[in-house]
Design a protein around this motif. Sequence first.
Motif, PDB file in Angstrom:
ATOM      1  N   THR A 104      18.281   6.886 -77.552  1.00 21.33           N
ATOM      2  CA  THR A 104      18.528   5.060 -77.080  1.00 21.33           C
ATOM      3  C   THR A 104      19.485   4.704 -76.293  1.00 21.33           C
ATOM      4  O   THR A 104      19.441   3.621 -75.606  1.00 21.33           O
ATOM      5  N   ALA A 105      20.751   5.435 -76.122  1.00 17.95           N
ATOM      6  CA  ALA A 105      21.547   5.025 -75.112  1.00 17.95           C
ATOM      7  C   ALA A 105      21.205   4.650 -73.677  1.00 17.95           C
ATOM      8  O   ALA A 105      20.205   5.585 -73.036  1.00 17.95           O
ATOM      9  N   VAL A 106      21.946   3.819 -72.960  1.00 20.50           N
ATOM     10  CA  VAL A 106      21.322   3.700 -71.468  1.00 20.50           C
ATOM     11  C   VAL A 106      21.735   4.680 -70.535  1.00 20.50           C
ATOM     12  O   VAL A 106      21.063   4.927 -69.933  1.00 20.50           O
ATOM     13  N   ASP A 107      22.809   5.564 -70.902  1.00 20.50           N
ATOM     14  CA  ASP A 107      23.075   6.664 -70.200  1.00 20.50           C
ATOM     15  C   ASP A 107      22.413   7.803 -70.870  1.00 20.50           C
ATOM     16  O   ASP A 107      23.031   8.837 -71.449  1.00 20.50           O
ATOM     17  N   ALA A 108      21.049   7.803 -70.576  1.00 18.44           N
ATOM     18  CA  ALA A 108      20.095   8.595 -71.385  1.00 18.44           C
ATOM     19  C   ALA A 108      19.921   9.996 -70.759  1.00 18.44           C
ATOM     20  O   ALA A 108      19.549  10.834 -71.424  1.00 18.44           O
ATOM     21  N   PHE A 109      20.517  10.053 -69.308  1.00 16.54           N
ATOM     22  CA  PHE A 109      20.134  11.463 -68.938  1.00 16.54           C
ATOM     23  C   PHE A 109      21.323  12.179 -68.579  1.00 16.54           C
ATOM     24  O   PHE A 109      22.505  11.735 -68.379  1.00 16.54           O
ATOM     25  N   GLY A 110      21.322  13.480 -68.750  1.00 16.47           N
ATOM     26  CA  GLY A 110      22.413  14.534 -68.447  1.00 16.47           C
ATOM     27  C   GLY A 110      21.822  15.829 -68.149  1.00 16.47           C
ATOM     28  O   GLY A 110      20.748  15.866 -67.380  1.00 16.47           O
ATOM     29  N   GLY A 111      22.409  16.974 -68.757  1.00 16.84           N
ATOM     30  CA  GLY A 111      22.072  18.329 -68.374  1.00 16.84           C
ATOM     31  C   GLY A 111      22.961  19.021 -67.654  1.00 16.84           C
ATOM     32  O   GLY A 111      23.376  18.566 -66.569  1.00 16.84           O
ATOM     33  N   TYR A 112      23.145  20.324 -67.949  1.00 19.56           N
ATOM     34  CA  TYR A 112      23.915  20.943 -67.338  1.00 19.56           C
ATOM     35  C   TYR A 112      23.530  21.580 -66.003  1.00 19.56           C
ATOM     36  O   TYR A 112      22.368  21.770 -65.772  1.00 19.56           O
ATOM     37  N   PRO A 113      24.472  21.444 -65.123  1.00 13.07           N
ATOM     38  CA  PRO A 113      25.745  21.368 -64.853  1.00 13.07           C
ATOM     39  C   PRO A 113      26.130  19.885 -64.620  1.00 13.07           C
ATOM     40  O   PRO A 113      27.141  19.542 -64.024  1.00 13.07           O
TER      41      PRO A 113
END
Length: 321
Positions: free
Chosen positions: A161-170
């Motif tokens: 649900t968060a607006v910063d929904a994307f990430g992933g290493y590294p």
Amino acid sequence: MPVMQRLAVIHTGGTIASRPSPDGRGLTPQQAPSVPGLPGVEVRDFQPFTLPSPQVTPAHMLQLGDLIARVAPEHDGVVVTHGTDTLEETAFALHLLLDTPAPVVLTGSMRHAEEVSWDGPGNLLDAAGVALHARSAGRGPLVVFGGDIFDARTVTKVHTTAVDAFGGYPGPIGRIDREGDTAHLKYFAGPEPRVSYHPPHLNARVDILYAYAGWRGEGYAAARAGADGIVIAALGTGNLPAELLPLIAATRQPVVIATRTHAGPVLPVYGYAGGGATLVDAGAIPASFLNAHKARILLLTLLGCGLDRGEIRRVFTQMEF
Ligand SMILES: NC(=O)C[C@H](N)C(=O)O
């Protein structure tokens, strides 16, 4: 007269195109968002399909790849709006399929147009800024969300649900920020040489199985009977319970071992029955840094190109993607 930049915006649906449905039954994709005013930029819109991203299939990814390959030569950059749930699969499929020099940037939103926290316009503006920037070329399709710029191979959805929904290493490979009308864009490394693939279809059946403590291979026989390839979201560096070892050894289709752990490579380290080294000896293919659903996209692509098990192993282990 200053030269106008040309931007193609390809709308495919997702929350960025959604609103509450009139029957009160929740959000549905209804209307493609318009790109906020971009001085000096001529925007052309395309709408090949309008879907919530759980309904996007590999066939849609191929369709999108064909459309981008067709329109990219007439534009300085391409933005693709997409639902966030499967955005990373489409981004990685496009990474494999496209060799267009024009930057291609995927984005979406987590909040819809009638919410006060609507994040569509900001993400669209950032995506357009990245797509039209000279330093974005040669990097393959990128994902832009919340100002962060991600590589299609490593980006993953990390929050429901968060607006910063994307990430992933590294993590992000770059960042776009705005100061008034000025966009500041920074990449943390240069582009790399890329390989692309041209499968005539992505129709193979590749099943994903998810490993857990106490798994004795439930579901494996059905996958082996019906699928052209299997991906397992295995444990840690790519280990499985001992019961899986003979099943994998007896499978003629490619079996790719990814990990259900959220960061790090699959490595054949352990020699106990079911340890990664024994699985590789039994013919399994380590997925490197790809998560299970991206390993599936790569396997679909390679099967679509007609590669055999040995060639598929080479692509995964030499990271030819
Ligand atoms: N934020 C989103 O776009 C989620 C939506 N369920 C989709 O993927 O289509």
